[in-house]
Each structure stands twice: as C-alpha cells, then as structure tokens.
Design an enzyme around this catalytic site. Structure first.
Site, PDB file in Angstrom:
ATOM      1  N   CYS A 132      43.032  35.735  52.732  1.00 14.77           N
ATOM      2  CA  CYS A 132      43.823  36.359  52.368  1.00 14.77           C
ATOM      3  C   CYS A 132      43.867  37.563  53.426  1.00 14.77           C
ATOM      4  O   CYS A 132      45.008  38.437  53.605  1.00 14.77           O
ATOM      5  CB  CYS A 132      42.884  37.728  51.001  1.00 14.77           C
ATOM      6  SG  CYS A 132      41.234  38.287  51.581  1.00 14.77           S
ATOM      7  N   LYS A 205      32.418  36.347  40.656  1.00 13.04           N
ATOM      8  CA  LYS A 205      33.030  37.857  41.256  1.00 13.04           C
ATOM      9  C   LYS A 205      34.297  38.577  41.244  1.00 13.04           C
ATOM     10  O   LYS A 205      34.581  38.075  39.899  1.00 13.04           O
ATOM     11  CB  LYS A 205      33.607  37.393  42.868  1.00 13.04           C
ATOM     12  CG  LYS A 205      34.317  38.476  43.451  1.00 13.04           C
ATOM     13  CD  LYS A 205      34.774  37.440  44.965  1.00 13.04           C
ATOM     14  CE  LYS A 205      36.115  38.533  45.819  1.00 13.04           C
ATOM     15  NZ  LYS A 205      36.047  37.743  46.540  1.00 13.04           N
ATOM     16  N   ARG A 227      44.583  40.638  41.710  1.00 14.22           N
ATOM     17  CA  ARG A 227      43.641  38.698  41.823  1.00 14.22           C
ATOM     18  C   ARG A 227      43.468  39.286  40.685  1.00 14.22           C
ATOM     19  O   ARG A 227      42.384  38.184  40.148  1.00 14.22           O
ATOM     20  CB  ARG A 227      42.910  39.465  43.072  1.00 14.22           C
ATOM     21  CG  ARG A 227      43.613  39.540  43.819  1.00 14.22           C
ATOM     22  CD  ARG A 227      42.146  38.869  45.726  1.00 14.22           C
ATOM     23  NE  ARG A 227      43.103  39.465  46.772  1.00 14.22           N
ATOM     24  CZ  ARG A 227      43.410  39.664  48.229  1.00 14.22           C
ATOM     25  NH1 ARG A 227      41.658  40.335  47.622  1.00 14.22           N
ATOM     26  NH2 ARG A 227      43.856  40.158  48.830  1.00 14.22           N
ATOM     27  N   LYS A 258      28.750  39.625  42.376  1.00 11.94           N
ATOM     28  CA  LYS A 258      29.816  40.718  43.624  1.00 11.94           C
ATOM     29  C   LYS A 258      30.672  41.956  42.287  1.00 11.94           C
ATOM     30  O   LYS A 258      31.232  40.911  41.965  1.00 11.94           O
ATOM     31  CB  LYS A 258      30.095  39.862  44.257  1.00 11.94           C
ATOM     32  CG  LYS A 258      31.495  41.133  45.737  1.00 11.94           C
ATOM     33  CD  LYS A 258      31.737  39.521  46.019  1.00 11.94           C
ATOM     34  CE  LYS A 258      32.791  40.782  47.098  1.00 11.94           C
ATOM     35  NZ  LYS A 258      33.948  39.948  47.571  1.00 11.94           N
TER      36      LYS A 258
HETATM   37  C1  PBG Z   1      37.988  38.226  49.301  1.00 12.50           C
HETATM   38  C2  PBG Z   1      36.860  39.065  49.482  1.00 12.50           C
HETATM   39  C3  PBG Z   1      36.538  39.991  48.872  1.00 12.50           C
HETATM   40  C4  PBG Z   1      35.439  41.427  49.197  1.00 12.50           C
HETATM   41  C5  PBG Z   1      34.962  40.473  50.299  1.00 12.50           C
HETATM   42  N1  PBG Z   1      35.843  39.348  49.814  1.00 12.50           N
HETATM   43  C6  PBG Z   1      37.215  41.192  47.625  1.00 12.50           C
HETATM   44  C7  PBG Z   1      38.822  41.113  47.617  1.00 12.50           C
HETATM   45  O1  PBG Z   1      39.701  41.504  48.487  1.00 12.50           O
HETATM   46  O2  PBG Z   1      39.127  40.708  46.352  1.00 12.50           O
HETATM   47  C8  PBG Z   1      35.051  42.344  49.089  1.00 12.50           C
HETATM   48  C9  PBG Z   1      33.698  42.212  50.060  1.00 12.50           C
HETATM   49  C10 PBG Z   1      33.979  44.697  49.430  1.00 12.50           C
HETATM   50  O3  PBG Z   1      33.772  45.096  49.128  1.00 12.50           O
HETATM   51  O4  PBG Z   1      32.429  44.993  50.443  1.00 12.50           O
HETATM   52  N2  PBG Z   1      38.062  37.257  50.023  1.00 12.50           N
HETATM   53 ZN    ZN Z   2      40.499  37.066  49.986  1.00 10.51          ZN
END
Ligand code: PBG
Ligand code: ZN
Length: 336
Positions: A132, A205, A227, A258
């Site tokens: 991303c 997640k 997402r 998470k």
């Molecule tokens: C997605 C990713 C996210 C986080 C880590 N890897 C969330 C997202 O953008 O959907 C979030 C970590 C945080 O908020 O500290 N690759």
């Molecule tokens: Zn991502």
C-alpha cells in the site's frame, strides 16, 4: 446486627492478601524489554529525519539515519524492530508497487535492512510486507482491470518482495496485506529456498479506524474505496477465528491481533482455541490517543501506558509491537 451494617463473611476479606507490596509482586505480570518490538518508518534517502504530526515523538528516518536512532535503544535493551518502508518521492509509486523492492529494485526496506544489519547485527529484524505504501492506487494488493483485488497476482508479487527482504537481511516476515493464501505462498517459497525464516501473520487484523496516523506516516491511504474487502469486519469473532485457523494451517509461526485495546476478547478466544505464540500491534491511533490525552493533562502517560501493557500481558500476549517502546525500555526497568 445494626440495620445498616453488613457482617463481612470471612472469605470476603481480601485486602490483607495484597496490602504488602511483596504480595502484589506475587501476582504481577512481568513486562520486560524481551516482550517489546519497536515499529520504525524508513525512507529511501539516507539522512532524512521528518516529524509526523499525528504521532508525537515518532519520526520517519533516512535508511542511514535510523542507525543513530536505534543504537542507544539497543544499549537500553531493545531486541527487535519491525520495519516499514516509505518512498520519499510519490512519483515512484506505480500499479505494481515496484519500489517496494524485488525484481532488481532495492526499496527503502531493503536499504534500511542492509544498513542496520551491518551496524547493529544483534538486533532482530522483522519486516512488514505490504504494497500500500508503494502502489499508485494505495491498496495492499494488486488490482485487476476492473479495479478489484487480483489475489493470485498479489501473492506472486508479495512472495517476490518477501524474498528480496530476506536477501537484504530480514529475519522475520510479517505480511500485513491480508491477501488470501499469503502465508502459505511465502512460507512455501522460503522453505523451497532452504531459508529458515519464521512468518508472523497479521491474522486477526480488523478494518479499523485506528490506523489513521500510520497512513499519514506511510502515505499509504487507499485512493478509492476502503479496505473492508480484505481486512476483517469489526463485529465477527467467527471470521477472526477462521482467519487464524487458516493462517496456522498455512504455516504461520506467530499470530497477531491488531488493533489490540478494543480486541482483547479476540486474544482470549484465540488462546483458548489454538494457543499459538501471540503478538499484538498497539497501533498508531491507540498511541496517538494516549499521547494527546497526556499532553492535555487528561492522564499520566507513563501510568496509563504501563496499565495498558499489563492488560496485554494478562491476556497472554508474548510479543507487543508498540510505538511506546523507547519510553518503555526505561519504564520497565523502573517498575518491574
Ligand atoms: C497495512 C498496515 C496497516 C498498519 C500496518 N500495516 C493498516 C492499514 O493501513 O490498513 C497499521 C499500523 C498502525 O496503525 O500503527 N499495510
Ligand atoms: Zn497495506
């Protein structure tokens, strides 16, 4: 008996059992540097240092500069970090996330891995694997021509990125993209190449609203839509358990929940059902809320953070990924 007095049954007199600090220590969940993982944001230029306005105290560092930031923390007991790569130049983003790394390209994560490995070889290097922050559309996988996730193409690309990170020195792979089959695909290729590298799955997640500051930090917000098609619905324990079971069957070594503060019930369910080694990600929004509340006098930061961390340990979490790690390295020595 007086009308307003209540005769305390013998078994209900509890205070004596924890009046003395030593008695309280008997029941204390330990928390040490061993449990902490520090998330770091690295750029593909060497010496940058940029503040992130929604995450007080957290910075994006150049891939060389990060070493100076980490060295004193390692002296204080830091044992592992998780690396998030960020592009300095948005023009490097494309449909395939080419500048994440692999296929002959070194991304910010590769550059940081090589530098940190050279300068601080004892530090365990975990890498976040996702697209991303590198795709022009800002989604975590690749899209087909109709604009939907192309799962098979995404897996191929994620495996390519993962292997390139291992070649640069990564010791744990943590894919956060949430594509179907990513754990199996990555694990299989690692084993085929004789690489004994564990995989930490962001299995549970959720499609949370607590990721906002992180998306500022990584410039990784999706351009169109959200997402919800690949992160878990907030309400479903069943789907979270199904995702965990699937990832364990595909060979995940560690299972992550998470965000964490609002999902501790999920941790308990996972422990009861599967009892894997558990990690949690105390995410950017959870971090920011405490920082801004403390800045405005609404709470004592150290006390609230330690209370929060102890809830994670009480729930049975072994690995805590948190932006409070630099402060906690001092606090755990004072308090535990
Ligand atoms: C997605 C990713 C996210 C986080 C880590 N890897 C969330 C997202 O953008 O959907 C979030 C970590 C945080 O908020 O500290 N690759
Ligand atoms: Zn991502």
């Amino acid at each position: 008996m007086q009308p307003n007095s209540f005769e305390l049954p013998i078994s209900h007199a509890l205070h004596g059992g924890y009046k003395h600090p030593a008695c309280r220590n008997w029941v204390k969940q330990t928390l040490s540097a061993n449990n902490l993982v520090y998330p770091v944001f690295v750029l593909d230029e060497p010496d940058a240092e940029q503040e992130i306005k929604t995450m007080p105290g957290i910075k994006r560092f150049g891939y060389k500069k990060i070493v100076d930031h980490l060295k004193p923390l390692v002296k204080k007991g830091l044992q592992s970090i998780i690396i998030f790569g960020i592009l300095s130049d948005d023009n490097k983003k494309d449909e395939r996330g080419s500048h994440a790394g692999g296929n002959g390209i070194k991304g910010p994560t590769n550059l940081a891995l090589e530098e940190i490995k050279k300068e601080i070889p004892e530090l365990l290097l975990i890498v976040d694997v996702c697209l991303c922050a590198f795709t022009s559309h800002g989604h975590c996988g690749l899209l087909n021509c109709e604009g939907y996730i192309d799962n098979a193409a995404s897996l191929k690309r994620l495996v390519e990125v993962s292997i390139s990170y291992v070649q640069s020195g990564a010791q744990v792979i943590a894919p956060s993209d949430m594509m179907d089959g990513r754990i199996g695909a990555i694990k299989q290729e690692l084993i085929r190449q004789n690489l004994e590298i564990p995989v930490m799955s962001y299995a549970a997640k959720f499609a949370s609203s607590y990721y906002g500051p992180f998306r500022d930090a990584c410039k990784s917000a999706p351009g169109k839509s959200d997402r919800q098609a690949y992160q878990l619905p907030l309400d479903s324990t069943q789907l979270a358990l199904k995702a965990v079971q699937r990832d364990l069957e595909e060979g995940a070594d560690y299972i992550m929940v998470k965000p964490i503060t609002t999902y501790l019930d999920i941790v308990k369910e996972i422990k009861q059902r599967f009892n894997p080694i558990m990690a949690c990600y105390h995410v950017s929004g959870e971090y920011a809320m405490v920082c801004f509340a403390a800045q405005n006098g609404a709470c004592d930061k150290k006390k609230v953070v330690l209370e929060t961390m102890r809830s994670f340990r009480r729930a049975g979490i072994d690995i805590i990924i948190t932006y409070f790690t630099p402060e906690l390295l001092d606090w755990v020595k004072e308090e535990f």
